[in-house]
Design a protein around this motif. Sequence first.
Motif, PDB file in Angstrom:
ATOM      1  N   LEU A 117     -12.661  43.274  21.463  1.00 16.49           N
ATOM      2  CA  LEU A 117     -11.597  44.278  21.536  1.00 16.49           C
ATOM      3  C   LEU A 117     -12.019  45.560  20.825  1.00 16.49           C
ATOM      4  O   LEU A 117     -11.799  46.666  21.333  1.00 16.49           O
ATOM      5  N   LEU A 118     -12.653  45.404  19.651  1.00 10.30           N
ATOM      6  CA  LEU A 118     -13.107  46.597  18.911  1.00 10.30           C
ATOM      7  C   LEU A 118     -14.102  47.387  19.762  1.00 10.30           C
ATOM      8  O   LEU A 118     -14.042  48.610  19.847  1.00 10.30           O
ATOM      9  N   ASP A 119     -14.983  46.635  20.442  1.00 11.55           N
ATOM     10  CA  ASP A 119     -15.977  47.303  21.301  1.00 11.55           C
ATOM     11  C   ASP A 119     -15.311  48.071  22.437  1.00 11.55           C
ATOM     12  O   ASP A 119     -15.878  49.006  22.989  1.00 11.55           O
ATOM     13  N   ASP A 129      -5.230  35.736  13.677  1.00 12.09           N
ATOM     14  CA  ASP A 129      -5.948  35.417  14.916  1.00 12.09           C
ATOM     15  C   ASP A 129      -5.089  35.802  16.125  1.00 12.09           C
ATOM     16  O   ASP A 129      -5.592  36.121  17.194  1.00 12.09           O
ATOM     17  N   THR A 130      -3.773  35.816  15.934  1.00 17.77           N
ATOM     18  CA  THR A 130      -2.839  36.020  17.051  1.00 17.77           C
ATOM     19  C   THR A 130      -2.950  37.403  17.680  1.00 17.77           C
ATOM     20  O   THR A 130      -2.794  37.554  18.895  1.00 17.77           O
ATOM     21  N   GLU A 131      -3.221  38.394  16.844  1.00 18.33           N
ATOM     22  CA  GLU A 131      -3.155  39.776  17.350  1.00 18.33           C
ATOM     23  C   GLU A 131      -4.147  40.025  18.493  1.00 18.33           C
ATOM     24  O   GLU A 131      -3.957  40.959  19.283  1.00 18.33           O
ATOM     25  N   VAL A 132      -5.166  39.181  18.607  1.00 17.64           N
ATOM     26  CA  VAL A 132      -6.093  39.389  19.735  1.00 17.64           C
ATOM     27  C   VAL A 132      -5.391  39.090  21.070  1.00 17.64           C
ATOM     28  O   VAL A 132      -5.775  39.657  22.101  1.00 17.64           O
ATOM     29  N   ILE A 133      -4.367  38.241  21.064  1.00 21.85           N
ATOM     30  CA  ILE A 133      -3.802  37.793  22.357  1.00 21.85           C
ATOM     31  C   ILE A 133      -3.126  38.944  23.122  1.00 21.85           C
ATOM     32  O   ILE A 133      -3.481  39.194  24.279  1.00 21.85           O
ATOM     33  N   PRO A 134      -2.145  39.672  22.517  1.00 20.25           N
ATOM     34  CA  PRO A 134      -1.523  40.747  23.310  1.00 20.25           C
ATOM     35  C   PRO A 134      -2.544  41.798  23.732  1.00 20.25           C
ATOM     36  O   PRO A 134      -2.446  42.353  24.846  1.00 20.25           O
ATOM     37  N   ASN A 135      -3.528  42.059  22.874  1.00 21.17           N
ATOM     38  CA  ASN A 135      -4.523  43.078  23.231  1.00 21.17           C
ATOM     39  C   ASN A 135      -5.431  42.605  24.363  1.00 21.17           C
ATOM     40  O   ASN A 135      -5.803  43.383  25.241  1.00 21.17           O
ATOM     41  N   LEU A 136      -5.769  41.301  24.356  1.00 21.77           N
ATOM     42  CA  LEU A 136      -6.582  40.782  25.469  1.00 21.77           C
ATOM     43  C   LEU A 136      -5.791  40.819  26.771  1.00 21.77           C
ATOM     44  O   LEU A 136      -6.342  41.129  27.836  1.00 21.77           O
ATOM     45  N   ILE A 137      -4.492  40.501  26.674  1.00 21.25           N
ATOM     46  CA  ILE A 137      -3.662  40.561  27.897  1.00 21.25           C
ATOM     47  C   ILE A 137      -3.704  41.998  28.430  1.00 21.25           C
ATOM     48  O   ILE A 137      -3.865  42.236  29.631  1.00 21.25           O
ATOM     49  N   HIS A 138      -3.582  42.947  27.499  1.00 20.87           N
ATOM     50  CA  HIS A 138      -3.614  44.357  27.919  1.00 20.87           C
ATOM     51  C   HIS A 138      -4.953  44.705  28.560  1.00 20.87           C
ATOM     52  O   HIS A 138      -5.022  45.340  29.616  1.00 20.87           O
ATOM     53  N   LEU A 139      -6.032  44.244  27.926  1.00 18.08           N
ATOM     54  CA  LEU A 139      -7.374  44.540  28.448  1.00 18.08           C
ATOM     55  C   LEU A 139      -7.567  43.930  29.840  1.00 18.08           C
ATOM     56  O   LEU A 139      -8.186  44.515  30.726  1.00 18.08           O
ATOM     57  N   ASN A 140      -6.979  42.728  30.022  1.00 16.64           N
ATOM     58  CA  ASN A 140      -7.183  42.012  31.287  1.00 16.64           C
ATOM     59  C   ASN A 140      -6.180  42.413  32.366  1.00 16.64           C
ATOM     60  O   ASN A 140      -6.265  41.953  33.498  1.00 16.64           O
ATOM     61  N   TYR A 141      -5.170  43.201  32.001  1.00 13.61           N
ATOM     62  CA  TYR A 141      -4.106  43.533  32.953  1.00 13.61           C
ATOM     63  C   TYR A 141      -4.564  44.601  33.954  1.00 13.61           C
ATOM     64  O   TYR A 141      -4.895  45.717  33.577  1.00 13.61           O
ATOM     65  N   LYS A 142      -4.588  44.170  35.235  1.00 13.21           N
ATOM     66  CA  LYS A 142      -4.989  45.132  36.283  1.00 13.21           C
ATOM     67  C   LYS A 142      -3.894  45.191  37.342  1.00 13.21           C
ATOM     68  O   LYS A 142      -4.166  45.282  38.538  1.00 13.21           O
ATOM     69  N   GLY A 143      -2.654  45.026  36.926  1.00 15.23           N
ATOM     70  CA  GLY A 143      -1.542  45.122  37.872  1.00 15.23           C
ATOM     71  C   GLY A 143      -0.897  43.785  38.195  1.00 15.23           C
ATOM     72  O   GLY A 143       0.183  43.739  38.779  1.00 15.23           O
ATOM     73  N   ASP A 144      -1.544  42.663  37.812  1.00 12.62           N
ATOM     74  CA  ASP A 144      -0.958  41.338  38.080  1.00 12.62           C
ATOM     75  C   ASP A 144      -0.892  40.579  36.745  1.00 12.62           C
ATOM     76  O   ASP A 144      -1.920  40.148  36.207  1.00 12.62           O
ATOM     77  N   ILE A 145       0.310  40.423  36.233  1.00  9.96           N
ATOM     78  CA  ILE A 145       0.455  39.866  34.889  1.00  9.96           C
ATOM     79  C   ILE A 145      -0.013  38.406  34.810  1.00  9.96           C
ATOM     80  O   ILE A 145      -0.624  37.984  33.835  1.00  9.96           O
ATOM     81  N   LEU A 146       0.252  37.646  35.883  1.00 13.14           N
ATOM     82  CA  LEU A 146      -0.181  36.238  35.832  1.00 13.14           C
ATOM     83  C   LEU A 146      -1.703  36.130  35.773  1.00 13.14           C
ATOM     84  O   LEU A 146      -2.266  35.311  35.045  1.00 13.14           O
ATOM     85  N   GLN A 147      -2.363  36.969  36.544  1.00 16.59           N
ATOM     86  CA  GLN A 147      -3.835  36.984  36.510  1.00 16.59           C
ATOM     87  C   GLN A 147      -4.314  37.336  35.097  1.00 16.59           C
ATOM     88  O   GLN A 147      -5.237  36.735  34.560  1.00 16.59           O
ATOM     89  N   ALA A 148      -3.646  38.337  34.493  1.00 17.05           N
ATOM     90  CA  ALA A 148      -4.057  38.785  33.152  1.00 17.05           C
ATOM     91  C   ALA A 148      -3.871  37.657  32.135  1.00 17.05           C
ATOM     92  O   ALA A 148      -4.736  37.433  31.273  1.00 17.05           O
ATOM     93  N   ILE A 149      -2.768  36.926  32.261  1.00 15.61           N
ATOM     94  CA  ILE A 149      -2.513  35.850  31.289  1.00 15.61           C
ATOM     95  C   ILE A 149      -3.495  34.701  31.511  1.00 15.61           C
ATOM     96  O   ILE A 149      -4.074  34.168  30.568  1.00 15.61           O
ATOM     97  N   SER A 150      -3.699  34.348  32.770  1.00 17.27           N
ATOM     98  CA  SER A 150      -4.635  33.262  33.062  1.00 17.27           C
ATOM     99  C   SER A 150      -6.031  33.607  32.523  1.00 17.27           C
ATOM    100  O   SER A 150      -6.683  32.786  31.864  1.00 17.27           O
ATOM    101  N   LYS A 151      -6.465  34.831  32.763  1.00 18.69           N
ATOM    102  CA  LYS A 151      -7.799  35.249  32.301  1.00 18.69           C
ATOM    103  C   LYS A 151      -7.862  35.192  30.765  1.00 18.69           C
ATOM    104  O   LYS A 151      -8.841  34.716  30.182  1.00 18.69           O
ATOM    105  N   THR A 152      -6.795  35.645  30.121  1.00 17.72           N
ATOM    106  CA  THR A 152      -6.755  35.643  28.655  1.00 17.72           C
ATOM    107  C   THR A 152      -6.813  34.213  28.111  1.00 17.72           C
ATOM    108  O   THR A 152      -7.583  33.912  27.192  1.00 17.72           O
TER     109      THR A 152
END
Length: 606
Positions: A117-119, A129-152
Amino acid sequence: MCGIVGYIGNKKAVPILINGLLSLEYRGYDSAGIAVLNSFNNTYKIDFVKDKGRVKVLQDNKDLELLQGNVGIAHTRWATHGSPSKENAHPHLDNSKTFAVVHNGIIENYLELKQKLLDNGYILYSETDTEVIPNLIHLNYKGDILQAISKTLKELKGSYAIEVISPLFPDKIIVAKKDSPLVIGIKDDEKFIASDIPAALSHTNKFYFLDEEEIGIIEQNSVKFFDIDLNEIQKDIKNIDWDAESSEKNGFEDYMLKEIFEQPNAIRETIGSRVSLDKNVNLELDDIDFKNFNKIYIVACGTAMHAGIAAKYSFEKFCKIPTEVDMASEFRYRSPLIDEHTLCIFITQSGETADTIAALKLAKSLGSTTISIVNVMGSSITRISDYTLYTHAGPEIAVASTKAYVCQVTLLNILAIYISERLGIENSDLNIFKQSLLELPEKVKDVLTTIDTIKEIASHVYNQRDLYFIGRGADYAVSMEGSLKLKEISYIHSEAYAAGELKHGPIALIENGVTVIAIATNPNIYEKTLSNLEESITRGANSILVTNQRIINDKINYIINIPEINPILSPIISIVPLQLFAYFIAKNKKLDVDKPRNLAKSVTVE
Ligand code: F6R
């Protein structure tokens, strides 16, 4: 270890979430927080309040009034990564404040994810450790929230039960779990998410249980489930027969005292229709061939393990199978010699203890048959184990386990008789033993009448620094549990010794002012334990004796008389005065008996 709740419906979320958190505080109480989706002119945004301290601190926070929405998530924390503080409290939001997450569990690879995430230009504000989760969801979000959550989720190593809200999907809460519990209570157009059933019991008895690596999309009028690859799955609603009242204090000062007094009934419910005289024990284990086993392992943690130690004698006496008891955290790392000829019995109140789950998975992988003794319906262990037998103790809220223990010992004894009968082992004592089992609820009721004596004794010894518990055989098993109860809630240093071992070293610790508590209930060996107590008295110890024998001895400071019972079952009776003893010592020290420091009810970390 951390409690999470969520609400979506037609009511204001905050009061419901606060009540849910209060009933889950036994899972952790370092800090607490709430996030809701607030709307203004049909535009949604996440608002949240969080702080260090108990839920009461959150309740008193004036900003809570600003949280008006009817979709919300909340958290009460037992700190793992990062000390208890406002910054480390949940919910955690991503940098753009699009996703709010509460989490129970541990993300083991969070440092690696943090670096990623820092990179990518993200800033992390907390030590969690938790704070990485919402940020990863954001990083992985490309318009489909389920895809972003699954990827995270696929990137996370470790355990999680999470809830996610976002203005991007204002009519939904998305949940997911792996190795941490999560249930979804269903009532018309309201849904209640919680780590444990009691948090939602005042609203509904109907629950969905999320399984490993499953995702749920919760809306006011619908619930959909997906596996981690986003294939939709169907789930059945389960009816839970606990009533909401059983999760309340019902006029008792503390949950612990209430639960101690519920023991006669809890034992009665656990025996239920499983045992009756002149009939074989009835357990739903008919398809197990017990002739196949040459060894039994009983595996558990803490109090549940003490229940196993107390019941070991019964398996060896009635089943004639060598029986070993081990703590789950050790068992799994010492390459136990088990195979398809080993019966492994796991004991757990919560059904969620990480060490016990890992030991169970190991036993299964080595081919042994697994039976679990569990209190919480639908919990993780019930879904992993080959067979589950429920203790019917009802919800146990106090962190220190009491009624679950007596029910575990009771059920283990029933299982031992069942196996003995299935093996066809001749035993003329079996019917007498069953009679004793059926008398347990009344005898436990009798022993509760010692409460005033114990309160009085506790008022004289509560300021002691060291206490020792001694006993032989099953009385030694009870000594361990009595000592654990005292440590947990009174913070007094205490140890348990097999009475005969005292003279082999520990007696060097006995001096003026030390208190020794002896448990002596077995007619064949109680005199030996008494001699060991006298050896301590001679060296200056204060003495307390718990016994069902008629003993007159004016050298002993206090004698607590308890009802007589078959020695194998005596732990179920003799633990009761020790529970009360620990309780009154803690009360004298003005401690919070239900929420002792550093502990939490359900230990979902290793
Ligand atoms: C002590 C206590 C703990 C638990 C242990 C196992 O009062 O409650 O020692 O017995 O953490 O928990 P369960 O039974 O939920 O697996």
